[in-house]
Write an enzyme that holds these catalytic residues in place. Structure first.
Site, PDB file in Angstrom:
ATOM      1  N   GLU A   1       0.956  -1.293   0.004  1.00  0.00           N
ATOM      2  CA  GLU A   1       0.107  -0.001  -0.124  1.00  0.00           C
ATOM      3  C   GLU A   1       0.720   1.268  -0.158  1.00  0.00           C
ATOM      4  O   GLU A   1       1.940   1.289   0.583  1.00  0.00           O
ATOM      5  CB  GLU A   1      -1.156  -0.133   1.280  1.00  0.00           C
ATOM      6  N   ASP A   2       0.307   2.401  -0.621  1.00  0.00           N
ATOM      7  CA  ASP A   2       1.144   3.714  -0.425  1.00  0.00           C
ATOM      8  C   ASP A   2       0.957   4.137   0.871  1.00  0.00           C
ATOM      9  O   ASP A   2       2.020   4.595   1.531  1.00  0.00           O
ATOM     10  CB  ASP A   2       0.903   4.475  -1.719  1.00  0.00           C
TER      11      ASP A   2
ATOM     12  N   PHE B   1      -1.720  16.035   4.738  1.00  0.00           N
ATOM     13  CA  PHE B   1      -1.978  15.483   3.403  1.00  0.00           C
ATOM     14  C   PHE B   1      -0.759  15.790   2.580  1.00  0.00           C
ATOM     15  O   PHE B   1      -0.076  16.867   2.384  1.00  0.00           O
ATOM     16  CB  PHE B   1      -3.121  16.387   2.577  1.00  0.00           C
TER      17      PHE B   1
ATOM     18  N   ASP C   1      -3.998   5.457   6.140  1.00  0.00           N
ATOM     19  CA  ASP C   1      -4.469   6.508   7.018  1.00  0.00           C
ATOM     20  C   ASP C   1      -5.215   6.160   8.165  1.00  0.00           C
ATOM     21  O   ASP C   1      -4.826   5.911   9.217  1.00  0.00           O
ATOM     22  CB  ASP C   1      -5.108   7.320   5.971  1.00  0.00           C
TER      23      ASP C   1
ATOM     24  N   ARG D   1       0.839  12.281  -8.973  1.00  0.00           N
ATOM     25  CA  ARG D   1       1.369  10.779  -8.754  1.00  0.00           C
ATOM     26  C   ARG D   1       2.955  10.756  -9.659  1.00  0.00           C
ATOM     27  O   ARG D   1       3.611  10.174  -8.797  1.00  0.00           O
ATOM     28  CB  ARG D   1       0.401   9.978  -9.469  1.00  0.00           C
TER      29      ARG D   1
ATOM     30  N   ASP E   1      -1.680  11.217  -5.032  1.00  0.00           N
ATOM     31  CA  ASP E   1      -2.406  11.970  -5.791  1.00  0.00           C
ATOM     32  C   ASP E   1      -3.128  13.208  -4.860  1.00  0.00           C
ATOM     33  O   ASP E   1      -3.546  12.827  -3.865  1.00  0.00           O
ATOM     34  CB  ASP E   1      -3.182  11.273  -6.933  1.00  0.00           C
TER      35      ASP E   1
END
Length: 178
Positions: free
Chosen positions: A102-103, A155, A106, A168, A162
């Site tokens: 996973e990037d 963020f 959160d 990205r 993105d």
């Protein structure tokens, strides 16, 4: 670039590409040592993990396969916390060691749903590997043995992440300034 503008937001440098790549190599070495002899299947979560998954796979030194699935849970700059779909899980996972790539994690709600879906396919074990984790924002308890960076609840954009589908392709990671 120390700052970038994407759509209506300004971002400043947070993590440089060299630092990201160094940490990926370290995590890949850890995975290679831990999963030696297990022939893992890496499952990248699209769209955000594509750059991280590619770099991670190049750095892993053990035999492994990779596949990708797609989920949706973000709108704008915040997670909706609700997975709207899970598409593309076509591999036979029974008895396999699965590493979810996973990037960013959160709230953890999407990851919890992904794990539930993967476990329906009877894998031997499931591990999480995430480029970024926001520990202060987690709403569920997750075991994340392979994490490159723990970050505050800001963020960010770049290196696959993105802002409303833009940014990205940035090589570095940037944090919103306002």
């Amino acid at each position: 670039m120390d700052t970038v503008k994407i759509l209506d937001r300004n971002f400043k440098m947070y993590l440089r590409e060299a630092e990201i790549q160094q940490r990926i190599r370290e995590v890949a070495n850890q995975i290679s040592n831990d999963l030696q002899g297990k022939d893992p299947l890496f499952v990248g979560i699209l769209n955000g993990s594509f750059m991280f998954a590619a770099d991670l796979m190049r750095a892993v030194s053990i035999p492994a396969e990779i596949s990708f699935i797609k989920v949706a849970s973000y709108e704008g700059t915040s997670s909706t916390g609700k997975v709207t779909d899970l598409i593309g899980l076509n591999e036979n996972l029974e008895g396999r060691t699965v590493v979810i790539v996973e990037d960013i994690i959160d709230s953890g709600l999407s990851m919890t749903r992904i794990i539930e879906e993967i476990k329906k396919n009877n894998p031997a074990e499931v591990h999480i590997c995430s480029l970024l984790v926001k520990p202060g924002n987690l709403q569920v308890e997750l075991d994340i043995p392979y994490c490159c960076f723990r970050i505050p609840n800001d963020f960010i954009v770049g290196y696959g992440l993105d802002y409303d589908r833009y940014g990205r392709g940035l090589r570095d990671i940037y944090v919103v300034t306002e």
